[in-house]
Design an enzyme around this catalytic site. Structure first.
Site, PDB file in Angstrom:
ATOM      1  N   ASN A   8       0.915  -0.721  -0.208  1.00 54.78           N
ATOM      2  CA  ASN A   8       0.324  -0.321  -0.173  1.00 54.78           C
ATOM      3  C   ASN A   8       1.205   0.875  -0.135  1.00 54.78           C
ATOM      4  OD1 ASN A   8       0.436  -0.722   2.638  1.00 54.78           O
ATOM      5  ND2 ASN A   8      -0.788   0.174   3.596  1.00 54.78           N
TER       6      ASN A   8
ATOM      7  N   CYS B 149     -10.135  -5.564   1.555  1.00 52.53           N
ATOM      8  CA  CYS B 149     -11.145  -4.888   2.322  1.00 52.53           C
ATOM      9  C   CYS B 149     -12.112  -5.260   0.822  1.00 52.53           C
ATOM     10  CB  CYS B 149     -11.016  -3.095   2.278  1.00 52.53           C
ATOM     11  SG  CYS B 149     -10.108  -2.855   0.739  1.00 52.53           S
TER      12      CYS B 149
ATOM     13  N   CYS C  92     -11.093  -3.710  -2.599  1.00 49.77           N
ATOM     14  CA  CYS C  92     -10.134  -4.442  -3.450  1.00 49.77           C
ATOM     15  C   CYS C  92     -10.526  -5.723  -4.185  1.00 49.77           C
ATOM     16  CB  CYS C  92      -9.289  -5.023  -2.286  1.00 49.77           C
ATOM     17  SG  CYS C  92      -8.043  -3.835  -2.168  1.00 49.77           S
TER      18      CYS C  92
ATOM     19  N   GLU D  18       0.373   5.322   0.730  1.00 50.40           N
ATOM     20  CA  GLU D  18      -0.564   6.474   1.609  1.00 50.40           C
ATOM     21  C   GLU D  18       0.023   7.989   1.240  1.00 50.40           C
ATOM     22  OE1 GLU D  18      -0.693   5.958   5.622  1.00 50.40           O
ATOM     23  OE2 GLU D  18      -2.142   3.780   4.851  1.00 50.40           O
TER      24      GLU D  18
ATOM     25  N   HIS E 166      -4.254   0.936  -3.039  1.00 47.24           N
ATOM     26  CA  HIS E 166      -3.921  -0.895  -2.143  1.00 47.24           C
ATOM     27  C   HIS E 166      -2.990  -1.473  -2.179  1.00 47.24           C
ATOM     28  CE1 HIS E 166      -8.223  -0.098   0.374  1.00 47.24           C
ATOM     29  NE2 HIS E 166      -7.689   0.844  -0.202  1.00 47.24           N
TER      30      HIS E 166
ATOM     31  N   GLU F 246      -3.151  -4.761  -2.996  1.00 46.45           N
ATOM     32  CA  GLU F 246      -3.632  -5.008  -4.038  1.00 46.45           C
ATOM     33  C   GLU F 246      -3.795  -5.100  -5.773  1.00 46.45           C
ATOM     34  OE1 GLU F 246      -5.208  -4.792  -0.139  1.00 46.45           O
ATOM     35  OE2 GLU F 246      -5.729  -6.310   0.015  1.00 46.45           O
TER      36      GLU F 246
HETATM   37  N1  THU Z   1      -5.158  -1.483   2.612  1.00 50.47           N
HETATM   38  C1  THU Z   1      -5.169  -2.367   1.528  1.00 50.47           C
HETATM   39  O1  THU Z   1      -3.443  -2.163   1.431  1.00 50.47           O
HETATM   40  N2  THU Z   1      -5.695  -3.045   1.519  1.00 50.47           N
HETATM   41  C2  THU Z   1      -6.543  -3.724   1.646  1.00 50.47           C
HETATM   42  O2  THU Z   1      -7.284  -4.606   1.678  1.00 50.47           O
HETATM   43  C3  THU Z   1      -7.251  -3.022   3.466  1.00 50.47           C
HETATM   44  C4  THU Z   1      -6.565  -2.207   3.218  1.00 50.47           C
HETATM   45  C5  THU Z   1      -3.990  -0.609   3.304  1.00 50.47           C
HETATM   46  C6  THU Z   1      -4.576   1.011   2.861  1.00 50.47           C
HETATM   47  C7  THU Z   1      -4.430   2.072   3.676  1.00 50.47           C
HETATM   48  O3  THU Z   1      -2.887   2.425   3.429  1.00 50.47           O
HETATM   49  C8  THU Z   1      -4.269   1.009   4.957  1.00 50.47           C
HETATM   50  O4  THU Z   1      -4.199  -0.216   4.676  1.00 50.47           O
HETATM   51  C9  THU Z   1      -5.466   1.375   6.362  1.00 50.47           C
HETATM   52  O5  THU Z   1      -6.362   1.004   5.632  1.00 50.47           O
HETATM   53 ZN    ZN Z   2      -8.198  -2.747  -0.234  1.00 49.33          ZN
END
Ligand code: THU
Ligand code: ZN
Length: 310
Positions: A99, A139, A142, A101, A112, A114
């Site tokens: 991920n 999530c 994704c 941000e 994300h 994924e």
């Molecule tokens: N996150 C993912 O990379 N994949 C998911 O499916 C769950 C959430 C990341 C997004 C964000 O950077 C952090 O986790 C908190 O949500």
């Molecule tokens: Zn996600």
């Protein structure tokens, strides 16, 4: 009260899954940074031999290494993903993802893990993604992003505790067909599109823009991120039927950049070039927002091109 008997033979059967120790993780991380987040078939075979594990065990053990690529200044929640797919030569590759941000910007701009892994596979010649191992449950966003894949019906999602098929995690789903779109991400549709004269003399950028997955807007677009000493990184636009999980070309290029273990600063990144089709300039403002999250953002060039016969 009778004491509960523990069946020792059953306990013995359930051995701990294989995992790398810290030093093994760091050495694989160093190799992956050089290889921009990809393990080739021969890398996979030699690692399987070295650690005496199956390809599946190796893929799962690689997930904590993928998490090391995460850039999560807001959540400090480091997510890793490893997608497996076949390249054009029919060889198995592992495509890592993590991920990303962006501080001071809308949370919705996040990439994300994924998406990062699937984008890595897509940009680097995978024909399809069959399985994806993830550090945490994917999530909803994704799950929706993955529902755009050519392999959505058979995609296996490998989680630390157990494995699933995408349709178990996303029953009664909404997808491309609901919008009358017969294409999908990785469908490798042959396109005969061409740009009329552009000022861009980077054939790779042009091809990535023309091969963007844009069934919903026709906003053919791609980004090149140029560094001073580490070469160029590219990204392409991948849309989603539910729109929100779409991955912009700059997010795509940035996630590739971070998979080389680099830091986005003015000593590293020289310039960003966005190429997109005229009449559908949707990427300019998104790119500006993403770039605004960095101190001293690099030079940003925006090129608009017209498709021939459009
Ligand atoms: N996150 C993912 O990379 N994949 C998911 O499916 C769950 C959430 C990341 C997004 C964000 O950077 C952090 O986790 C908190 O949500
Ligand atoms: Zn996600």
């Amino acid at each position: 009260m009778t004491a509960t008997r523990i069946d020792a033979s059953k306990l013995a059967q359930k051995s701990e899954p294989f995992s790398f120790n810290e030093q093994q993780k760091n050495s694989l991380f160093a190799q992956l940074k050089k290889q921009r987040g990809i393990l080739s078939q021969s890398d996979i075979s030699s690692l399987c031999q070295q650690y005496e594990v199956s390809q599946l065990e190796l893929q799962k053990a690689c997930v904590p290494v993928a998490s090391l690529f995460s850039v999560a200044p807001i959540s400090k929640f480091y997510v890793g993903a490893v997608a497996v797919g076949l390249n054009k030569q029919g060889e198995t590759n592992f495509y890592f993802g993590a991920n990303v941000e962006f501080s001071h910007q809308a949370l919705s701009l996040v990439v994300h893990a994924e998406q990062s892994a699937i984008n890595n596979a897509w940009l680097n010649g995978a024909q399809a993604v069959q399985k994806i191992a993830i550090s945490d449950a994917p999530c909803g966003y994704c799950r929706q992003f993955m529902n755009e894949l050519s392999t959505a019906d058979s995609l296996e999602i490998l989680l630390p505790e157990r494995d699933f098929n995408l349709h178990e995690l996303l029953p009664h789903s909404f997808g491309p067909k609901d919008l009358g779109n017969e294409e999908c991400l990785f469908s490798h549709k042959q396109r005969d599109k061409q740009f009329a004269e552009t000022s861009i003399n980077d054939e790779k950028l042009v091809q990535l823009a023309l091969n963007a997955y844009v069934p919903y807007t026709g906003n053919f677009s791609a980004v090149r991120l140029s560094t001073y000493t580490e070469g160029d990184f590219y990204g392409s636009y991948a849309e989603n039927a539910a729109y929100s999980p779409s991955l912009s070309p700059l997010q795509s290029a940035l996630s590739q950049f971070y998979l080389a273990g680099l830091t986005f600063d003015d000593k590293t990144v020289k310039s960003i070039t966005l190429l997109e089709t005229q009449g559908a300039e949707n990427q300019y403002e998104v790119a500006k927002s993403v770039l605004a999250s960095f101190e001293n953002p690099p030079a940003f060039e925006h090129c608009v091109a017209k498709l021939v016969n459009d």
